[in-house]
Write a protein that holds these residues in place. Structure first.
Motif, mmCIF file in Angstrom:
data_model
loop_
_atom_site.group_PDB
_atom_site.id
_atom_site.type_symbol
_atom_site.label_atom_id
_atom_site.label_comp_id
_atom_site.label_asym_id
_atom_site.label_seq_id
_atom_site.Cartn_x
_atom_site.Cartn_y
_atom_site.Cartn_z
ATOM 1 N N GLY A 63 0.810 -1.191 0.000
ATOM 2 C CA GLY A 63 0.000 0.000 0.000
ATOM 3 C C GLY A 63 0.857 1.259 0.000
ATOM 4 O O GLY A 63 1.864 1.332 0.714
ATOM 5 N N ILE A 64 0.466 2.267 -0.795
ATOM 6 C CA ILE A 64 1.244 3.516 -0.876
ATOM 7 C C ILE A 64 0.402 4.668 -0.348
ATOM 8 O O ILE A 64 0.684 5.237 0.694
ATOM 9 C CB ILE A 64 1.684 3.774 -2.331
ATOM 10 C CG1 ILE A 64 2.503 2.592 -2.863
ATOM 11 C CG2 ILE A 64 2.501 5.070 -2.425
ATOM 12 C CD1 ILE A 64 2.853 2.686 -4.346
ATOM 13 N N ASN A 65 -0.618 5.039 -1.094
ATOM 14 C CA ASN A 65 -1.621 5.999 -0.660
ATOM 15 C C ASN A 65 -2.913 5.672 -1.394
ATOM 16 O O ASN A 65 -2.947 4.794 -2.262
ATOM 17 C CB ASN A 65 -1.166 7.453 -0.894
ATOM 18 C CG ASN A 65 -0.796 7.722 -2.348
ATOM 19 O OD1 ASN A 65 -1.584 7.469 -3.255
ATOM 20 N ND2 ASN A 65 0.428 8.209 -2.562
ATOM 21 N N PHE A 66 -3.976 6.373 -1.068
ATOM 22 C CA PHE A 66 -5.290 6.012 -1.585
ATOM 23 C C PHE A 66 -5.332 6.023 -3.110
ATOM 24 O O PHE A 66 -5.775 5.056 -3.742
ATOM 25 C CB PHE A 66 -6.342 6.971 -1.023
ATOM 26 C CG PHE A 66 -7.727 6.717 -1.553
ATOM 27 C CD1 PHE A 66 -8.284 5.438 -1.518
ATOM 28 C CD2 PHE A 66 -8.479 7.746 -2.103
ATOM 29 C CE1 PHE A 66 -9.564 5.208 -2.004
ATOM 30 C CE2 PHE A 66 -9.758 7.519 -2.593
ATOM 31 C CZ PHE A 66 -10.295 6.251 -2.547
ATOM 32 N N LEU A 67 -4.866 7.079 -3.746
ATOM 33 C CA LEU A 67 -4.964 7.194 -5.198
ATOM 34 C C LEU A 67 -4.047 6.206 -5.912
ATOM 35 O O LEU A 67 -4.432 5.576 -6.898
ATOM 36 C CB LEU A 67 -4.648 8.626 -5.627
ATOM 37 C CG LEU A 67 -5.631 9.691 -5.114
ATOM 38 C CD1 LEU A 67 -5.197 11.074 -5.539
ATOM 39 C CD2 LEU A 67 -7.050 9.405 -5.617
ATOM 40 N N ALA A 68 -2.804 6.060 -5.426
ATOM 41 C CA ALA A 68 -1.879 5.098 -6.041
ATOM 42 C C ALA A 68 -2.393 3.668 -5.863
ATOM 43 O O ALA A 68 -2.321 2.850 -6.781
ATOM 44 C CB ALA A 68 -0.490 5.246 -5.440
ATOM 45 N N ASP A 69 -2.928 3.374 -4.655
ATOM 46 C CA ASP A 69 -3.472 2.034 -4.416
ATOM 47 C C ASP A 69 -4.674 1.751 -5.310
ATOM 48 O O ASP A 69 -4.860 0.621 -5.779
ATOM 49 C CB ASP A 69 -3.884 1.892 -2.950
ATOM 50 C CG ASP A 69 -2.685 1.887 -2.012
ATOM 51 O OD1 ASP A 69 -1.551 1.804 -2.522
ATOM 52 O OD2 ASP A 69 -2.886 1.974 -0.795
ATOM 53 N N LEU A 70 -5.477 2.789 -5.565
ATOM 54 C CA LEU A 70 -6.670 2.611 -6.389
ATOM 55 C C LEU A 70 -6.282 2.281 -7.842
ATOM 56 O O LEU A 70 -6.911 1.423 -8.477
ATOM 57 C CB LEU A 70 -7.529 3.870 -6.336
ATOM 58 C CG LEU A 70 -8.968 3.751 -6.866
ATOM 59 C CD1 LEU A 70 -9.687 2.584 -6.219
ATOM 60 C CD2 LEU A 70 -9.718 5.049 -6.641
ATOM 61 N N THR A 71 -5.261 2.933 -8.372
ATOM 62 C CA THR A 71 -4.818 2.615 -9.733
ATOM 63 C C THR A 71 -4.243 1.193 -9.804
ATOM 64 O O THR A 71 -4.484 0.466 -10.771
ATOM 65 C CB THR A 71 -3.759 3.627 -10.221
ATOM 66 O OG1 THR A 71 -2.644 3.625 -9.322
ATOM 67 C CG2 THR A 71 -4.344 5.027 -10.295
ATOM 68 N N ASN A 72 -3.500 0.798 -8.769
ATOM 69 C CA ASN A 72 -2.967 -0.573 -8.736
ATOM 70 C C ASN A 72 -4.084 -1.604 -8.616
ATOM 71 O O ASN A 72 -4.031 -2.675 -9.229
ATOM 72 C CB ASN A 72 -1.980 -0.730 -7.583
ATOM 73 C CG ASN A 72 -0.672 0.013 -7.819
ATOM 74 O OD1 ASN A 72 -0.288 0.248 -8.966
ATOM 75 N ND2 ASN A 72 -0.003 0.390 -6.748
ATOM 76 N N TYR A 73 -5.087 -1.278 -7.816
ATOM 77 C CA TYR A 73 -6.226 -2.177 -7.627
ATOM 78 C C TYR A 73 -6.966 -2.386 -8.950
ATOM 79 O O TYR A 73 -7.320 -3.508 -9.318
ATOM 80 C CB TYR A 73 -7.173 -1.577 -6.580
ATOM 81 C CG TYR A 73 -8.312 -2.477 -6.171
ATOM 82 C CD1 TYR A 73 -8.153 -3.417 -5.156
ATOM 83 C CD2 TYR A 73 -9.556 -2.386 -6.789
ATOM 84 C CE1 TYR A 73 -9.203 -4.249 -4.778
ATOM 85 C CE2 TYR A 73 -10.605 -3.195 -6.421
ATOM 86 C CZ TYR A 73 -10.430 -4.130 -5.409
ATOM 87 O OH TYR A 73 -11.466 -4.945 -5.035
ATOM 88 N N LEU A 74 -7.172 -1.283 -9.695
ATOM 89 C CA LEU A 74 -7.842 -1.372 -10.999
ATOM 90 C C LEU A 74 -7.014 -2.169 -12.001
ATOM 91 O O LEU A 74 -7.544 -2.907 -12.827
ATOM 92 C CB LEU A 74 -8.108 0.033 -11.532
ATOM 93 C CG LEU A 74 -9.522 0.621 -11.314
ATOM 94 C CD1 LEU A 74 -10.542 -0.164 -12.087
ATOM 95 C CD2 LEU A 74 -9.876 0.651 -9.849
ATOM 96 N N MET A 75 -5.681 -2.020 -11.928
ATOM 97 C CA MET A 75 -4.815 -2.760 -12.844
ATOM 98 C C MET A 75 -4.940 -4.262 -12.608
ATOM 99 O O MET A 75 -5.001 -5.058 -13.555
ATOM 100 C CB MET A 75 -3.356 -2.316 -12.659
ATOM 101 C CG MET A 75 -2.362 -3.071 -13.536
ATOM 102 S SD MET A 75 -0.663 -2.525 -13.294
ATOM 103 C CE MET A 75 -0.391 -3.108 -11.611
ATOM 104 N N LEU A 76 -5.010 -4.669 -11.341
ATOM 105 C CA LEU A 76 -5.157 -6.085 -11.023
ATOM 106 C C LEU A 76 -6.562 -6.587 -11.332
ATOM 107 O O LEU A 76 -6.748 -7.719 -11.758
ATOM 108 C CB LEU A 76 -4.829 -6.324 -9.552
ATOM 109 C CG LEU A 76 -3.383 -6.027 -9.111
ATOM 110 C CD1 LEU A 76 -3.248 -6.180 -7.601
ATOM 111 C CD2 LEU A 76 -2.410 -6.955 -9.827
ATOM 112 N N GLU A 77 -7.556 -5.745 -11.139
ATOM 113 C CA GLU A 77 -8.944 -6.158 -11.329
ATOM 114 C C GLU A 77 -9.320 -6.252 -12.805
ATOM 115 O O GLU A 77 -9.993 -7.195 -13.237
ATOM 116 C CB GLU A 77 -9.874 -5.165 -10.635
ATOM 117 C CG GLU A 77 -11.348 -5.558 -10.719
ATOM 118 C CD GLU A 77 -12.250 -4.511 -10.097
ATOM 119 O OE1 GLU A 77 -13.103 -4.879 -9.280
ATOM 120 O OE2 GLU A 77 -12.092 -3.315 -10.435
#
Length: 604
Positions: A63-77
């Motif tokens: 985990g990094i921060n909310f926005l960076a985590d959200l982009t990573n989450y979308l990439m995996l999803e």
């Protein structure tokens, strides 16, 4: 596939923001296929939800921060990499390459060298990210970031791959871009991002319309085949309804007109995954289940294949070298290993180099196999006091008119000995080559003086191998300086033969001759041979003499002093019709001796 329709993934309706002003964005390079972006303000959350951080952790991401985590989450999803810029630092987006190289600091704090082939995301003329690989440190999301510019794009897969190799840096995003992503996913990924952003931070405000430039469209993949094609490939009977149901459930457009199936691949399979009818067979059979296939022997015609001449000669040569001369076959790569050759004092000669080589030790392709074998000998000097190695391998000697490598298959042989003197070892290698040529081509080898063209070759003891008037290779002694670095007490000789040139020589007919019932007569002469005169030069002195009765000539002894080099030659005479007289043999030998004098070869 399960008979139940998949639930659609919840996304934001981005059409609701069409009345807002668009982001100032422009694609200026064809390597960018599609680029979509939106701007959002009033972001107050800095830390990601616990469940999101847990899922990222289970997937190997921190985990990094909310926005960076959200982009990573979308990439995996969804499989679509995204990037979030701080809108305070990015206002005028341009996607382009630069004419001159420069340095750029990425998010990991490393300063990287950017060349003219790497695609960059820019704030007008200021680079802010390496397209498809990693963002820049100056535009990253920080703790006080409240506004962002969201990027969702696709880029040329080959360009991303080449850039990661040149940078020596692969990321989770670049690994996905290298596989040719579906451009149709860009706007869907943004809509999904906005949905999750609103879900976890309800006060956010979208301040721009979806800005989308679709520069490159993949060709629509449409395939047509009949039921017989499916049956022939699968070997089993699969019903028409099953084929249609399977393809439609996988997202394919599929219709059957009673004779042919017309299939259209979905966008996410059309980038390079599905391109021909055989790919459709794979889709049908993997869903049908390989366990449901009946096991039986496939019937197919078998046609005899004629062995290639080069391959045939290669196999026979290997048998001779291993079975008759106990040589060891080795295998090596095509590189000129810089470090190993440098330790032996052998210079890596200029030749074709591997582009974007990550290891300078294996950057240059070899133009000769002998340096490789000398490195192998150097590694195995403790194996035995005497041994020989050989290999049939590839070398590259330059480029042709089409800028393609001129590749040759070569036979390389190296003999190493601590117990034999250099002369005996050299003649042993010569005999190996002569016997091989005689067994396979039924021809005699000739040797001509050659000038060294490589640093490992002896400045004097080097000869060209000639077969049927054609130069097919070289035989020689290793340069004394290099030989001493390998082993001061050992002698090393080598030979290298062009396999294609050897194969091009036609087999001579085998002539059988009845042994004479009359006694043969041998005549030996010892001559002093001046420097530079080869046995092939001397053989011309008796080629036209003693026709019909001079059956063979061979060297039976040599004698060397500091002052001269002497050779004893035996002439073998025989006749099937009569007993030869000394007078007629002497007459022939007088002519031979006279001819030898013309090339300064005199009796000792």
């Amino acid at each position: 596939l399960s008979g139940r329709e998949l639930k659609p993934i919840p996304v934001e309706d981005v059409t609701a923001y069409e009345n807002l002003q668009k982001v100032d964005m422009k694609i200026e390079d064809p390597l960018c296929q599609r680029y979509a972006c939106m701007q959002v303000e009033n972001i107050t959350r800095n830390v990601s939800p616990v469940d999101m951080r847990i899922r990222l952790y289970y997937c190997g991401m921190r985990g990094i921060n909310f926005l960076a985590d959200l982009t990573n989450y979308l990439m995996l999803e969804m499989g679509q990499p995204m990037h979030a810029f701080d809108s305070r630092k990015v206002g005028k987006i341009r996607i382009k390459r630069f004419d001159t190289p420069f340095k750029f600091q990425t998010l990991d704090g490393v300063e990287r060298n950017i060349d003219e082939n790497m695609l960059m995301i820019c704030n007008d003329n200021t680079p802010v990210a390496i397209a498809g690989i990693m963002g820049g440190l100056d535009s990253e999301i920080v703790e006080d970031t409240t506004t962002l510019t969201l990027e969702s794009a696709t880029f040329d897969a080959a360009s991303i791959r080449k850039s990661t190799v040149r940078l020596g840096h692969r990321t989770d995003a670049s690994m996905r871009y290298e596989k040719s992503l579906d451009p149709e996913m860009c706007d869907t990924a943004i809509a999904r991002f906005l949905y999750l952003l609103r879900k976890y931070d309800g006060g956010v405000k979208v301040v721009s319309a979806l800005t989308d430039e679709y520069a490159f469209h993949y060709d629509k993949v449409e395939l047509k085949f009949d039921k017989a094609f499916v049956d022939r490939y699968t070997g089993i009977e699969i019903g028409n309804d099953t084929i249609l149901k399977t393809l439609r459930s996988l997202g394919f457009g599929a219709e059957y007109d009673g004779e042919y199936f017309d299939v259209t691949a979905p966008s996410w399979r059309a980038t390079k995954d599905v391109s021909m009818n055989a790919d459709i067979i794979e889709e049908i059979t993997r869903i049908y289940g390989y366990d449901n296939f009946e096991v039986h022997t496939t019937r197919s015609p078998l046609y005899p294949v004629k062995m290639d001449v080069v391959k045939n000669d290669e196999d026979k040569i290997k048998d001779i070298l291993v079975k008759r001369y106990n040589l060891h076959e080795l295998h090596s790569y095509v590189w000129a290993y810089y470090d190993e050759l440098k330790s032996l004092g052998i210079e890596v000669e200029p030749n074709i180099k591997l582009a974007n080589a990550t290891n300078p030790n294996i950057e240059t392709i070899r133009n000769s196999m002998i340096p490789t074998q000398l490195c192998q000998v150097n590694t195995n000097v403790g194996y035995a006091p005497d041994f020989g190695i050989f290999e049939v391998g590839r070398v590259v000697t330059g480029m042709d008119e089409n800028n393609l490598c001129v590749e040759k298959k070569m036979l390389a042989i190296t003999l190493y000995s601590k117990t034999k003197d250099i002369k005996d070892l050299y003649f042993e290698l010569r005999d190996i080559l002569a016997v091989t040529a005689d067994d396979l081509k039924h021809r005699k080898l000739e040797f001509k003086k050659a000038e060294p063209s490589h640093g490992y070759e002896h400045p004097v003891n080097l000869n060209t191998i000639v077969l049927d008037g054609k130069e097919i290779g070289t035989i020689g002694i290793v340069h004394p300086v290099i030989g001493k670095k390998i082993d001061k007490k050992a002698n090393i000789v080598f030979a290298e033969v062009d396999m294609q040139a050897f194969a091009d020589v036609k087999n001579a007919s085998i002539v059988y001759e009845e042994p004479s019932k009359y006694p043969p007569m041998d005549y030996d002469i010892s001559v002093i041979v001046p420097a530079g005169v080869m046995f092939g030069d001397m053989s011309k002195a008796w080629t036209d003499e003693g026709r019909g009765i001079l059956k063979n000539t061979r060297i039976v002894d040599t004698y060397d002093t500091d002052e001269f080099h002497s050779v004893t030659i035996r002439f073998e005479f025989s006749s099937n019709e009569r007993t030869l007289s000394s007078a007629e043999v002497q007459e022939i030998m007088d002519n031979v001796i006279s001819n030898l004098k013309k090339i300064d070869v005199n009796l000792r």
